[in-house]
Motif scaffolding. Structure first.
Motif, PDB file in Angstrom:
ATOM      1  N   HIS A 225       0.865  -1.178   0.000  1.00  0.00           N
ATOM      2  CA  HIS A 225       0.000   0.000   0.000  1.00  0.00           C
ATOM      3  C   HIS A 225       0.901   1.228   0.000  1.00  0.00           C
ATOM      4  N   LEU A 226       1.006   1.883  -1.145  1.00  0.00           N
ATOM      5  CA  LEU A 226       2.025   2.923  -1.348  1.00  0.00           C
ATOM      6  C   LEU A 226       1.888   4.109  -0.393  1.00  0.00           C
ATOM      7  N   PRO A 227       0.672   4.633  -0.123  1.00  0.00           N
ATOM      8  CA  PRO A 227       0.597   5.791   0.785  1.00  0.00           C
ATOM      9  C   PRO A 227       1.091   5.503   2.197  1.00  0.00           C
ATOM     10  N   SER A 228       0.843   4.300   2.709  1.00  0.00           N
ATOM     11  CA  SER A 228       1.214   3.992   4.093  1.00  0.00           C
ATOM     12  C   SER A 228       2.505   3.182   4.200  1.00  0.00           C
ATOM     13  N   GLY A 229       2.904   2.540   3.101  1.00  0.00           N
ATOM     14  CA  GLY A 229       4.078   1.675   3.143  1.00  0.00           C
ATOM     15  C   GLY A 229       3.815   0.299   3.724  1.00  0.00           C
ATOM     16  N   ILE A 230       2.558  -0.014   4.039  1.00  0.00           N
ATOM     17  CA  ILE A 230       2.203  -1.318   4.595  1.00  0.00           C
ATOM     18  C   ILE A 230       2.359  -2.398   3.531  1.00  0.00           C
ATOM     19  N   VAL A 231       3.000  -3.496   3.907  1.00  0.00           N
ATOM     20  CA  VAL A 231       3.193  -4.632   2.995  1.00  0.00           C
ATOM     21  C   VAL A 231       2.549  -5.870   3.614  1.00  0.00           C
ATOM     22  N   VAL A 232       1.744  -6.587   2.830  1.00  0.00           N
ATOM     23  CA  VAL A 232       1.140  -7.834   3.275  1.00  0.00           C
ATOM     24  C   VAL A 232       1.367  -8.888   2.204  1.00  0.00           C
ATOM     25  N   GLY A 233       1.319 -10.148   2.599  1.00  0.00           N
ATOM     26  CA  GLY A 233       1.515 -11.220   1.635  1.00  0.00           C
ATOM     27  C   GLY A 233       0.774 -12.469   2.036  1.00  0.00           C
ATOM     28  N   CYS A 234       0.456 -13.290   1.039  1.00  0.00           N
ATOM     29  CA  CYS A 234      -0.174 -14.579   1.288  1.00  0.00           C
ATOM     30  C   CYS A 234       0.347 -15.575   0.269  1.00  0.00           C
ATOM     31  N   GLN A 235       0.742 -16.756   0.742  1.00  0.00           N
ATOM     32  CA  GLN A 235       1.273 -17.768  -0.151  1.00  0.00           C
ATOM     33  C   GLN A 235       0.646 -19.131   0.087  1.00  0.00           C
ATOM     34  N   ASN A 236      -0.402 -19.166   0.904  1.00  0.00           N
ATOM     35  CA  ASN A 236      -0.924 -20.461   1.321  1.00  0.00           C
ATOM     36  C   ASN A 236      -1.923 -21.055   0.328  1.00  0.00           C
ATOM     37  N   GLU A 237      -2.745 -20.191  -0.274  1.00  0.00           N
ATOM     38  CA  GLU A 237      -3.797 -20.694  -1.159  1.00  0.00           C
ATOM     39  C   GLU A 237      -3.215 -21.160  -2.488  1.00  0.00           C
ATOM     40  N   ARG A 238      -4.023 -21.902  -3.275  1.00  0.00           N
ATOM     41  CA  ARG A 238      -3.520 -22.512  -4.494  1.00  0.00           C
ATOM     42  C   ARG A 238      -3.675 -21.625  -5.726  1.00  0.00           C
ATOM     43  N   SER A 239      -4.283 -20.466  -5.596  1.00  0.00           N
ATOM     44  CA  SER A 239      -4.452 -19.607  -6.761  1.00  0.00           C
ATOM     45  C   SER A 239      -4.097 -18.172  -6.408  1.00  0.00           C
ATOM     46  N   GLN A 240      -3.708 -17.423  -7.450  1.00  0.00           N
ATOM     47  CA  GLN A 240      -3.432 -16.004  -7.250  1.00  0.00           C
ATOM     48  C   GLN A 240      -4.656 -15.281  -6.709  1.00  0.00           C
ATOM     49  N   HIS A 241      -5.824 -15.623  -7.248  1.00  0.00           N
ATOM     50  CA  HIS A 241      -7.058 -14.955  -6.839  1.00  0.00           C
ATOM     51  C   HIS A 241      -7.316 -15.138  -5.340  1.00  0.00           C
ATOM     52  N   GLN A 242      -7.172 -16.374  -4.843  1.00  0.00           N
ATOM     53  CA  GLN A 242      -7.411 -16.631  -3.418  1.00  0.00           C
ATOM     54  C   GLN A 242      -6.379 -15.926  -2.549  1.00  0.00           C
ATOM     55  N   ASN A 243      -5.116 -15.991  -2.966  1.00  0.00           N
ATOM     56  CA  ASN A 243      -4.062 -15.336  -2.187  1.00  0.00           C
ATOM     57  C   ASN A 243      -4.255 -13.821  -2.163  1.00  0.00           C
ATOM     58  N   ARG A 244      -4.673 -13.272  -3.309  1.00  0.00           N
ATOM     59  CA  ARG A 244      -4.901 -11.824  -3.355  1.00  0.00           C
ATOM     60  C   ARG A 244      -6.062 -11.434  -2.435  1.00  0.00           C
ATOM     61  N   ARG A 245      -7.126 -12.251  -2.433  1.00  0.00           N
ATOM     62  CA  ARG A 245      -8.280 -11.950  -1.580  1.00  0.00           C
ATOM     63  C   ARG A 245      -7.876 -11.923  -0.103  1.00  0.00           C
ATOM     64  N   ALA A 247      -4.819 -11.525   1.142  1.00  0.00           N
ATOM     65  CA  ALA A 247      -3.882 -10.411   1.363  1.00  0.00           C
ATOM     66  C   ALA A 247      -4.636  -9.088   1.476  1.00  0.00           C
ATOM     67  N   MET A 248      -5.678  -8.898   0.664  1.00  0.00           N
ATOM     68  CA  MET A 248      -6.459  -7.664   0.741  1.00  0.00           C
ATOM     69  C   MET A 248      -7.202  -7.569   2.070  1.00  0.00           C
ATOM     70  N   GLN A 249      -7.685  -8.703   2.583  1.00  0.00           N
ATOM     71  CA  GLN A 249      -8.337  -8.691   3.902  1.00  0.00           C
ATOM     72  C   GLN A 249      -7.345  -8.256   4.971  1.00  0.00           C
ATOM     73  N   MET A 250      -6.114  -8.761   4.890  1.00  0.00           N
ATOM     74  CA  MET A 250      -5.089  -8.379   5.860  1.00  0.00           C
ATOM     75  C   MET A 250      -4.742  -6.896   5.739  1.00  0.00           C
ATOM     76  N   LEU A 251      -4.654  -6.404   4.497  1.00  0.00           N
ATOM     77  CA  LEU A 251      -4.330  -4.998   4.285  1.00  0.00           C
ATOM     78  C   LEU A 251      -5.416  -4.102   4.878  1.00  0.00           C
ATOM     79  N   LYS A 252      -6.692  -4.446   4.660  1.00  0.00           N
ATOM     80  CA  LYS A 252      -7.781  -3.655   5.222  1.00  0.00           C
ATOM     81  C   LYS A 252      -7.707  -3.626   6.750  1.00  0.00           C
ATOM     82  N   ALA A 253      -7.398  -4.781   7.339  1.00  0.00           N
ATOM     83  CA  ALA A 253      -7.295  -4.844   8.795  1.00  0.00           C
ATOM     84  C   ALA A 253      -6.151  -3.970   9.295  1.00  0.00           C
TER      85      ALA A 253
END
Length: 332
Positions: A225-245, A247-253
């Motif tokens: 997240h460029l304005p805040s510099g917050i970085v989140v990641g997910c590598q557990n799910e089997r698809s990019q779509h699931q991992n992105r979803r 990661a976005m939940q973590m970013l919102k939190a």
């Protein structure tokens, strides 16, 4: 849930099942206590008529059981903050100190996994970085269960370990630190709005366990997240779509946490006090040498049974802090 198409949307269905589980965790104990109280009233009437000592003893046991159940319900009443009933993301980060701290972070992970098992919480690993020699540098878990965030938010802060190091050939005493962070899982709609142009999204191949799929497909996701510099990641799910979803939940939190910290800082200027939980503060010490003791510095709750605590017996620490937090809120 009885609708024939209920499971056609798996994500929404799982959310509904979780809500039902949370409601049942409150309603069912209340209904059971009501039935037990009625039974006890009948027993009391019978004991008065018969003057039966065995009935009195039975009533005493039932009263103790009801009292214990009421204590648990009282604790749930204390979990009334926003998001307390939510699932959460639970992270452990090794502090400075290399292998020592990485090993302590893994010990904490084992302790919490045992606790989650004892409380029937569902746990899924979202991301993990192993230590170079031993232990873990960091790990993030997705924890699902009634009031997961409410209970686990009591564990936020720095945890300190004092022991004879197994990595020191001279068997000297070492102090290690690891921090715990907990964020509620937020609904997709409302609360936090994120603009696409504020994000940098990178895809890469996940590392660690996971079979052939891990090394062949760039499914892991890292979001900055460029304005805040917050970085989140997910590598557990089997698809990019699931991992992105996820990661976005973590970013919102994390962005919600950032907003809350800003509000707390403004409030602190007005009232002249620190916030409820200051990130980075040492909350608990685990001393294995020269004596054995686990002590919570916020409540002074302590025990000499360090083995039980490291095997996941931490509910008493959580409950004592819940009561202390409520006391501070009431006096604030």
């Amino acid at each position: 849930m009885e609708q024939p198409d209920f499971w056609s949307d798996q994500e929404r269905a799982q959310k509904t099942v979780g809500e039902l589980k949370s409601l049942k965790s409150v309603v069912e104990p209340m209904e059971r206590l009501g039935r037990e109280t009625d039974d006890l009233a009948d027993l009391l009437e019978l004991a008065e008529q018969e003057e039966d000592r065995s009935l009195v003893a039975e009533m005493t046991g039932q009263l103790q059981s009801i009292g214990s159940e009421l204590d648990k319900l009282e604790l749930q009443k204390l979990l009334s903050r926003p998001h307390d009933e939510s699932d959460c993301f639970f992270s452990i980060q090794a502090g400075a100190g290399g292998t020592e701290s990485c090993d302590w972070a893994e010990m904490l992970l084992r302790m919490y996994l045992k606790y989650f098992q004892n409380t029937d919480y569902d746990v899924e690993e979202v991301s993990r970085r192993d230590g170079e020699e031993a232990g873990i540098q960091s790990v993030t878990l997705h924890v699902k269960g009634p009031y997961a965030y409410g209970y686990l938010s009591c564990e936020m802060g720095v945890h300190r370990l004092v022991r004879i190091s197994p990595f020191d050939s001279q068997h000297r005493r070492h102090t290690s630190f690891a921090s715990v962070d907990v964020m509620p899982e937020l609904d997709d709609e409302g609360e936090i709005e994120i603009r696409d142009e504020d994000l940098r999204i990178d895809f890469f191949r996940a590392g660690g366990a996971g079979g052939q799929h891990v090394n062949k497909v760039s499914s892991a996701v890292r979001i900055t997240h460029l304005p805040s510099g917050i970085v989140v990641g997910c590598q557990n799910e089997r698809s990019q779509h699931q991992n992105r979803r996820v990661a976005m939940q973590m970013l919102k939190a994390k962005l919600l946490r950032l907003e809350e910290q800003k509000r707390d800082a403004e409030l602190a200027k007005i009232v002249g006090e620190k916030g409820e939980i200051a990130w980075g503060n040492q909350i608990r010490s685990y001393v294995l040498q020269p004596y054995q003791m686990v002590k919570d510095h916020r409540t002074d709750h302590q025990t000499g049974d360090t083995g039980a605590v490291l095997d996941g017996d931490i509910q008493a620490f959580i409950e004592s802090y819940l009561r202390e937090r409520a006391r501070q809120r009431n006096h604030g």
